[in-house]
Design an enzyme around this catalytic site. Structure first.
Site, mmCIF file in Angstrom:
data_model
loop_
_atom_site.group_PDB
_atom_site.id
_atom_site.type_symbol
_atom_site.label_atom_id
_atom_site.label_comp_id
_atom_site.label_asym_id
_atom_site.label_seq_id
_atom_site.Cartn_x
_atom_site.Cartn_y
_atom_site.Cartn_z
ATOM 1 N N HIS A 1 0.802 -1.230 0.000
ATOM 2 C CA HIS A 1 0.000 0.000 0.000
ATOM 3 C C HIS A 1 0.833 1.277 0.000
ATOM 4 O O HIS A 1 0.288 2.360 -0.184
ATOM 5 C CB HIS A 1 -0.936 0.020 1.212
ATOM 6 C CG HIS A 1 -0.229 0.357 2.488
ATOM 7 N ND1 HIS A 1 0.630 -0.522 3.110
ATOM 8 C CD2 HIS A 1 -0.238 1.485 3.227
ATOM 9 C CE1 HIS A 1 1.119 0.056 4.189
ATOM 10 N NE2 HIS A 1 0.623 1.277 4.285
ATOM 11 N N HIS B 1 1.346 6.799 -0.987
ATOM 12 C CA HIS B 1 0.456 5.987 -0.149
ATOM 13 C C HIS B 1 -0.805 5.722 -0.944
ATOM 14 O O HIS B 1 -1.578 6.642 -1.222
ATOM 15 C CB HIS B 1 0.143 6.714 1.154
ATOM 16 C CG HIS B 1 -0.503 5.841 2.170
ATOM 17 N ND1 HIS B 1 -1.828 5.484 2.109
ATOM 18 C CD2 HIS B 1 0.004 5.225 3.260
ATOM 19 C CE1 HIS B 1 -2.113 4.711 3.137
ATOM 20 N NE2 HIS B 1 -1.018 4.532 3.853
#
Length: 136
Positions: A44, A59
């Protein structure tokens, strides 16, 4: 603008200044030339050090760490040198949304204090185009 992201940590810019993107496809590209410093084992997040000394955190999504890597495929490893516009990661946006998560992707300059100004652009973003403008 980063201030409009639904996650208060990113919206407050406590991790650094930057910009957010609402992706329309699942390909994540390098925002600059530099070295990949981190690829989270959950996929992620990815960290970079640009050739110009900018620390960048990508992110992908909000609370997507909870998906334990399922929707992410990394195309780089820590230590790789990449060029702006190079494919870094793929994310299955449908899988992220089906899990009830936002796919909003943050591009954070984590060493923001090293720059006089950091401004995010607005509007549609295409791979290779400038997303964040920095001045020393």
């Amino acid at each position: 603008p980063l201030s409009q992201v639904s996650d208060p940590v990113f919206a407050s810019e406590s991790m650094g200044k930057g910009a957010a993107v609402e992706p329309t496809e699942g390909a994540i590209y390098a925002p600059c030339d530099g070295e990949v410093t981190l690829v989270a084992n959950t996929g992620h997040a990815l960290g970079m050090m640009s050739d110009a000394g900018c620390e960048v955190l990508l992110h992908i999504g909000i609370d997507t760490v909870e998906l334990k890597g399922a929707p992410f495929t990394a195309h780089v490893n820590a230590g790789d040198h990449v060029k702006a516009g190079q494919l870094l990661m793929e994310a299955d946006l449908d899988q992220i949304k089906a899990a009830g998560k936002a796919a909003t992707t943050m591009v954070i300059v984590t060493n923001s204090d090293d720059f006089k100004s950091i401004e995010g652009t607005s509007g549609a973003v295409v791979a290779g185009a400038s997303l964040v403008k920095l001045s020393k």
